[in-house]
Design a protein around this motif. Structure first.
Motif, PDB file in Angstrom:
ATOM      1  N   ARG A   1      11.373 -45.252 -71.596  1.00 29.28           N
ATOM      2  CA  ARG A   1      11.007 -43.873 -71.257  1.00 29.28           C
ATOM      3  C   ARG A   1      10.443 -43.864 -69.842  1.00 29.28           C
ATOM      4  O   ARG A   1       9.926 -44.878 -69.369  1.00 29.28           O
ATOM      5  CB  ARG A   1       9.963 -43.316 -72.235  1.00 29.28           C
ATOM      6  CG  ARG A   1      10.405 -43.243 -73.681  1.00 29.28           C
ATOM      7  CD  ARG A   1       9.504 -42.313 -74.482  1.00 29.28           C
ATOM      8  NE  ARG A   1       8.087 -42.597 -74.249  1.00 29.28           N
ATOM      9  CZ  ARG A   1       7.097 -41.733 -74.492  1.00 29.28           C
ATOM     10  NH1 ARG A   1       7.376 -40.519 -74.923  1.00 29.28           N
ATOM     11  NH2 ARG A   1       5.842 -42.078 -74.285  1.00 29.28           N
ATOM     12  N   TYR A   2      10.541 -42.716 -69.194  1.00 28.09           N
ATOM     13  CA  TYR A   2      10.010 -42.618 -67.836  1.00 28.09           C
ATOM     14  C   TYR A   2       9.664 -41.169 -67.534  1.00 28.09           C
ATOM     15  O   TYR A   2      10.122 -40.231 -68.209  1.00 28.09           O
ATOM     16  CB  TYR A   2      11.006 -43.170 -66.808  1.00 28.09           C
ATOM     17  CG  TYR A   2      12.426 -42.698 -66.995  1.00 28.09           C
ATOM     18  CD1 TYR A   2      12.925 -41.582 -66.341  1.00 28.09           C
ATOM     19  CD2 TYR A   2      13.289 -43.395 -67.833  1.00 28.09           C
ATOM     20  CE1 TYR A   2      14.226 -41.162 -66.509  1.00 28.09           C
ATOM     21  CE2 TYR A   2      14.595 -42.990 -68.015  1.00 28.09           C
ATOM     22  CZ  TYR A   2      15.063 -41.878 -67.350  1.00 28.09           C
ATOM     23  OH  TYR A   2      16.350 -41.456 -67.525  1.00 28.09           O
ATOM     24  N   ALA A   3       8.836 -41.007 -66.526  1.00 23.15           N
ATOM     25  CA  ALA A   3       8.404 -39.673 -66.104  1.00 23.15           C
ATOM     26  C   ALA A   3       8.248 -39.659 -64.598  1.00 23.15           C
ATOM     27  O   ALA A   3       8.051 -40.711 -63.971  1.00 23.15           O
ATOM     28  CB  ALA A   3       7.083 -39.275 -66.776  1.00 23.15           C
TER      29      ALA A   3
ATOM     30  N   GLU B   1       8.088 -46.949 -68.776  1.00 19.36           N
ATOM     31  CA  GLU B   1       7.552 -47.571 -69.985  1.00 19.36           C
ATOM     32  C   GLU B   1       8.677 -48.243 -70.764  1.00 19.36           C
ATOM     33  O   GLU B   1       9.780 -47.704 -70.874  1.00 19.36           O
ATOM     34  CB  GLU B   1       6.872 -46.532 -70.885  1.00 19.36           C
ATOM     35  CG  GLU B   1       5.570 -46.000 -70.336  1.00 19.36           C
ATOM     36  CD  GLU B   1       4.856 -45.087 -71.314  1.00 19.36           C
ATOM     37  OE1 GLU B   1       5.457 -44.767 -72.372  1.00 19.36           O
ATOM     38  OE2 GLU B   1       3.720 -44.692 -71.031  1.00 19.36           O
ATOM     39  N   MET B   2       8.389 -49.415 -71.320  1.00 17.26           N
ATOM     40  CA  MET B   2       9.326 -50.163 -72.147  1.00 17.26           C
ATOM     41  C   MET B   2       8.621 -50.595 -73.417  1.00 17.26           C
ATOM     42  O   MET B   2       7.469 -51.019 -73.379  1.00 17.26           O
ATOM     43  CB  MET B   2       9.844 -51.391 -71.384  1.00 17.26           C
ATOM     44  CG  MET B   2      10.878 -52.216 -72.133  1.00 17.26           C
ATOM     45  SD  MET B   2      11.319 -53.766 -71.259  1.00 17.26           S
ATOM     46  CE  MET B   2      11.800 -53.125 -69.657  1.00 17.26           C
ATOM     47  N   ALA B   3       9.323 -50.503 -74.557  1.00 16.27           N
ATOM     48  CA  ALA B   3       8.726 -50.901 -75.831  1.00 16.27           C
ATOM     49  C   ALA B   3       9.798 -51.527 -76.710  1.00 16.27           C
ATOM     50  O   ALA B   3      10.993 -51.315 -76.507  1.00 16.27           O
ATOM     51  CB  ALA B   3       8.099 -49.697 -76.527  1.00 16.27           C
ATOM     52  N   GLY B   4       9.345 -52.313 -77.704  1.00 16.77           N
ATOM     53  CA  GLY B   4      10.268 -52.868 -78.693  1.00 16.77           C
ATOM     54  C   GLY B   4      10.672 -54.296 -78.454  1.00 16.77           C
ATOM     55  O   GLY B   4      11.303 -54.912 -79.326  1.00 16.77           O
TER      56      GLY B   4
ATOM     57  N   VAL C   1       4.625 -49.346 -65.955  1.00 22.33           N
ATOM     58  CA  VAL C   1       4.442 -49.375 -64.508  1.00 22.33           C
ATOM     59  C   VAL C   1       4.162 -47.965 -64.018  1.00 22.33           C
ATOM     60  O   VAL C   1       4.835 -47.017 -64.412  1.00 22.33           O
ATOM     61  CB  VAL C   1       5.707 -49.955 -63.822  1.00 22.33           C
ATOM     62  CG1 VAL C   1       5.724 -49.636 -62.340  1.00 22.33           C
ATOM     63  CG2 VAL C   1       5.786 -51.450 -64.050  1.00 22.33           C
ATOM     64  N   VAL C   2       3.155 -47.829 -63.167  1.00 23.65           N
ATOM     65  CA  VAL C   2       2.832 -46.549 -62.539  1.00 23.65           C
ATOM     66  C   VAL C   2       2.879 -46.750 -61.029  1.00 23.65           C
ATOM     67  O   VAL C   2       2.214 -47.638 -60.497  1.00 23.65           O
ATOM     68  CB  VAL C   2       1.439 -46.037 -62.959  1.00 23.65           C
ATOM     69  CG1 VAL C   2       1.136 -44.708 -62.261  1.00 23.65           C
ATOM     70  CG2 VAL C   2       1.358 -45.864 -64.466  1.00 23.65           C
ATOM     71  N   LEU C   3       3.664 -45.923 -60.341  1.00 21.40           N
ATOM     72  CA  LEU C   3       3.805 -46.004 -58.894  1.00 21.40           C
ATOM     73  C   LEU C   3       3.399 -44.686 -58.267  1.00 21.40           C
ATOM     74  O   LEU C   3       3.898 -43.623 -58.652  1.00 21.40           O
ATOM     75  CB  LEU C   3       5.263 -46.318 -58.521  1.00 21.40           C
ATOM     76  CG  LEU C   3       5.831 -47.650 -59.034  1.00 21.40           C
ATOM     77  CD1 LEU C   3       7.338 -47.670 -58.882  1.00 21.40           C
ATOM     78  CD2 LEU C   3       5.209 -48.811 -58.294  1.00 21.40           C
TER      79      LEU C   3
END
Length: 296
Positions: free
Chosen positions: A170-172, A207-210, A235-237
């Motif tokens: 997921r990402y934003a 974001e990565m999960a699993g 990760v936040v940039l």
């Protein structure tokens, strides 16, 4: 004729295609042909352009480029006159490029003194909408805009063709305070951001999960700020104040041990966190083996 009459949507299957601007009714002032993914299919296509071209636009007959379709999707083709009242009639062919017989052979590669299969993150594709250029697609560890040619990035989408089962991405994206859509998480393949609204991004969250085997390795360049490098499953940039426009981005997915080794070798600062009048028509042909289909 209305603007809508000069826009055609073509369905493409998975594969490689050659877009060929064959002819124009008015060769002295031929219309230009603009090719773009249909809304919602932005991550399905990769445009392979001439080194001197910056966008998938054809300006005259006998020109073309290649499209790689990772999965079935819709392609939008628009024809615009080059002068007021000019011709809008053009013939465009979309011809499949056949791969021939592909041998069923597995090729390993030597990596750190051992032979093994390719890292699964090699299938990552990053699409970014860049101001003044349009949608641009890059593979892992490849800059979009960036230090050599910084440009405002207004939206992104990620596609991971060889994503392992069970892994979720997921990402934003973030805009300046008060702008809608800032911080909304989307799933793999979705576009986050805007196009053509002069709303540069000021931050990205990945974001990565699993699966703990893989991590993001991301670098971002914000206007008038040092290049940031971040590694992790979250990760936040963002720039120093959170208001600087994003003008360069590259993202990779690595195995955790490789990501750590890359971090130890990095020399950059690290930031790691969990229509005119006229008449005419556009004729688009989608070619098939032994058959040509006309879309009018």
């Amino acid at each position: 004729m209305s603007e809508a009459d000069q826009r055609k949507t073509v369905d493409l299957d998975r594969g490689l295609f050659f877009v060929n601007y064959r002819s124009a009714e008015d060769p002295a002032a031929p219309p230009k042909v603009i090719v773009a993914p249909a809304r919602g299919d932005e991550t399905q296509f990769e445009f392979i352009l001439h080194p001197d071209a910056s966008e998938p636009t054809l300006w005259e007959p006998n020109s073309g480029f290649v499209i790689r379709a990772r999965s079935p999707g819709r392609l939008q083709i628009e024809v615009l006159p080059m002068r007021p009242g000019g011709s809008r009639s053009a013939v465009v062919r979309i011809e499949p490029i056949q791969p021939g017989r592909i041998p069923a052979v597995s090729h390993g590669r030597v990596e750190s003194g051992r032979t093994g299969s390719a890292v699964k993150g090699d299938g990552l594709k990053v699409l970014a909408h860049v101001a003044g250029i349009g949608d641009t697609t890059a593979g892992p560890n490849t800059w979009i805009a960036g230090p050599a040619s910084p440009s405002r990035i207004e939206g992104i989408a990620l596609d991971w063709a060889d994503r392992p089962d069970g892994v979720e991405i997921r990402y934003a994206v973030q805009f300046l305070k008060g702008q809608s859509g800032s911080g909304k998480m989307v799933s793999l393949g979705a576009f986050a951001g805007t196009r053509g609204r002069a709303m540069p991004l000021t931050g990205i969250v990945l974001e990565m999960a699993g699966n703990n085997e893989f991590e993001f390795v991301a670098e971002a360049l914000f206007l008038n700020a040092p290049t940031l490098r971040a590694i992790g499953q979250r990760v936040v940039l963002s720039g120093p104040t959170g208001r600087e426009p994003l003008v360069g981005l590259r993202i990779a997915i690595e195995r955790a041990d490789r990501a750590l080794a890359a971090s130890n070798k990095a020399a950059t600062p690290a930031k790691t966190t969990s229509k005119p009048s006229g008449s005419g028509r556009v004729r688009v042909f989608r070619s098939r083996p032994r058959q040509t289909t006309s879309v009018d």
